[in-house]
Design a protein around this motif. Sequence first.
Motif, PDB file in Angstrom:
ATOM      1  N   ARG A 101      39.561  56.821  10.759  1.00 59.60           N
ATOM      2  CA  ARG A 101      38.378  56.081  11.205  1.00 59.60           C
ATOM      3  C   ARG A 101      38.126  56.355  12.689  1.00 59.60           C
ATOM      4  N   TYR A 102      36.865  56.609  13.009  1.00 58.54           N
ATOM      5  CA  TYR A 102      36.458  56.856  14.390  1.00 58.54           C
ATOM      6  C   TYR A 102      35.243  55.993  14.721  1.00 58.54           C
ATOM      7  N   GLU A 103      35.157  55.607  15.976  1.00 58.13           N
ATOM      8  CA  GLU A 103      33.947  54.949  16.467  1.00 58.13           C
ATOM      9  C   GLU A 103      33.132  55.960  17.255  1.00 58.13           C
ATOM     10  N   MET A 104      31.846  56.021  16.973  1.00 54.14           N
ATOM     11  CA  MET A 104      30.964  56.935  17.684  1.00 54.14           C
ATOM     12  C   MET A 104      30.506  56.276  18.984  1.00 54.14           C
ATOM     13  N   ALA A 105      30.973  56.778  20.110  1.00 53.07           N
ATOM     14  CA  ALA A 105      30.673  56.193  21.414  1.00 53.07           C
ATOM     15  C   ALA A 105      29.564  56.981  22.097  1.00 53.07           C
ATOM     16  N   ASP A 106      28.582  56.255  22.620  1.00 57.19           N
ATOM     17  CA  ASP A 106      27.449  56.880  23.298  1.00 57.19           C
ATOM     18  C   ASP A 106      27.780  57.027  24.788  1.00 57.19           C
ATOM     19  N   ARG A 107      28.496  58.067  25.124  1.00 56.77           N
ATOM     20  CA  ARG A 107      28.870  58.366  26.503  1.00 56.77           C
ATOM     21  C   ARG A 107      29.145  59.860  26.634  1.00 56.77           C
ATOM     22  N   LYS A 108      29.333  60.317  27.861  1.00 55.56           N
ATOM     23  CA  LYS A 108      29.652  61.719  28.083  1.00 55.56           C
ATOM     24  C   LYS A 108      31.089  61.997  27.647  1.00 55.56           C
ATOM     25  N   ALA A 109      31.264  63.095  26.953  1.00 52.91           N
ATOM     26  CA  ALA A 109      32.588  63.453  26.455  1.00 52.91           C
ATOM     27  C   ALA A 109      33.432  64.106  27.540  1.00 52.91           C
ATOM     28  N   PRO A 137      28.205  70.524  33.991  1.00 54.63           N
ATOM     29  CA  PRO A 137      27.404  69.450  34.571  1.00 54.63           C
ATOM     30  C   PRO A 137      26.034  69.960  35.008  1.00 54.63           C
ATOM     31  N   PRO A 138      24.999  69.064  35.012  1.00 55.30           N
ATOM     32  CA  PRO A 138      25.133  67.650  34.630  1.00 55.30           C
ATOM     33  C   PRO A 138      24.727  67.349  33.191  1.00 55.30           C
ATOM     34  N   ARG A 139      24.167  68.342  32.453  1.00 55.17           N
ATOM     35  CA  ARG A 139      23.533  68.026  31.180  1.00 55.17           C
ATOM     36  C   ARG A 139      24.321  68.448  29.948  1.00 55.17           C
ATOM     37  N   TYR A 140      25.297  69.301  30.086  1.00 56.25           N
ATOM     38  CA  TYR A 140      25.874  69.919  28.904  1.00 56.25           C
ATOM     39  C   TYR A 140      27.404  69.814  28.858  1.00 56.25           C
TER      40      TYR A 140
END
Length: 275
Positions: A101-109, A137-140
Motif C-alpha cells: 500500500r502506498y499513499e500518493m503525495a502531491d509534492r516534489k519527489a 530544477p526547478p520544473r522536472y
Amino acid sequence: MTKSNVNIHVLADETLGGIKREYIEVDRKAEVGERIIIVKADCQSEYRNGDMAFVSRFVKDDSRLGYYVESILANGQSIALYDREYRVLKPTDIVHIDGQRYEMADRKAKVGEKVITITKCDIYCKGEIGTVGYQSPPRYIYVRFETRAVAWRVPHEDYRVLVPLDKCEKTFENKNSGYKEIKNLIHNDLGITRQDIQEMISVAVSNEVQKLFESGKLDIIVGAKIDSLIEEGFRDGGRLLYGFKDRVSQTVSDEVGKRIAKVLNINVELKEERN
C-alpha cells in the motif's frame, strides 16, 4: 491499520491505468462519471445490494417529482436509481502496487523515491511506475520507469510521490501488540486487577505527597508563585480578586502533580498513541 467504520473497496482505477486504488463510501448525491455502489436496492430483480456502476446521466421523473440517476453496471446493463439506493465511491490517495500500500503525495519527489504518473503524454501513460534518478530544477525530475530502459524527464504536475504505508502501520501494530501482551500478563498471568493497579498508584502518590511536605520543598516550589498571586490580587482596591482561593489551590495542585509525575516517571505516550 487502525479500525474504522468507513467501508473501503479496492478497485481498479482506469484513470491510473488500472492500478488498484482504495475507495470509500460517501453518502451524498452522485455526479456524472462517478462510481457508485448500491446499498438499498428497490428493484432486486434488476440489481442487488453490492452492485457497482458508473453514473451516466440524471433524468427527471415526473411521476415522483424528483430526479433519478441512470447508471451503467459492469455488465453494460443500464439501470435507474434514486439517491437513497446508492452511495458514492470516492477515490482516496491510497493505491496497491505489488501487494503493498502506498499513499500518493502531491509534492516534489526526491532522488531514489518511487513515483506514479497521473497524466498521459507521448512518452508515458497514466499509472506508470518509476524511480527518480536525478532532478532537473526547478520544473522536472528524471524518472527511470519500470517498463523503459532509459530515464525520462517528467514535470512535477505529471506525477505523485508513492509513500509506502505498510512500514508505518506495522510499527504501530507492533507497539499496540506489545501493549496488549503486557496488559494480558498483568491481568491474566499475575492476576492483578484494575482496582489493584489504582490502589498501587494511590499509595505511591500519597507517599510522594507526604515526602514533599516533610522535606519543605513544597514551600520552595509554589511559594514564589503564590506570592505573585497575592500581589496581583491586592492591586485593585486592596481586596483579593474573585477566585483567588481557587487559583492558589490549582497552582499547588499543578506543581505537586508535576513533581509526582517526575519522581515516579509517569509516561503517558503509549496511551496517547493508541487513541
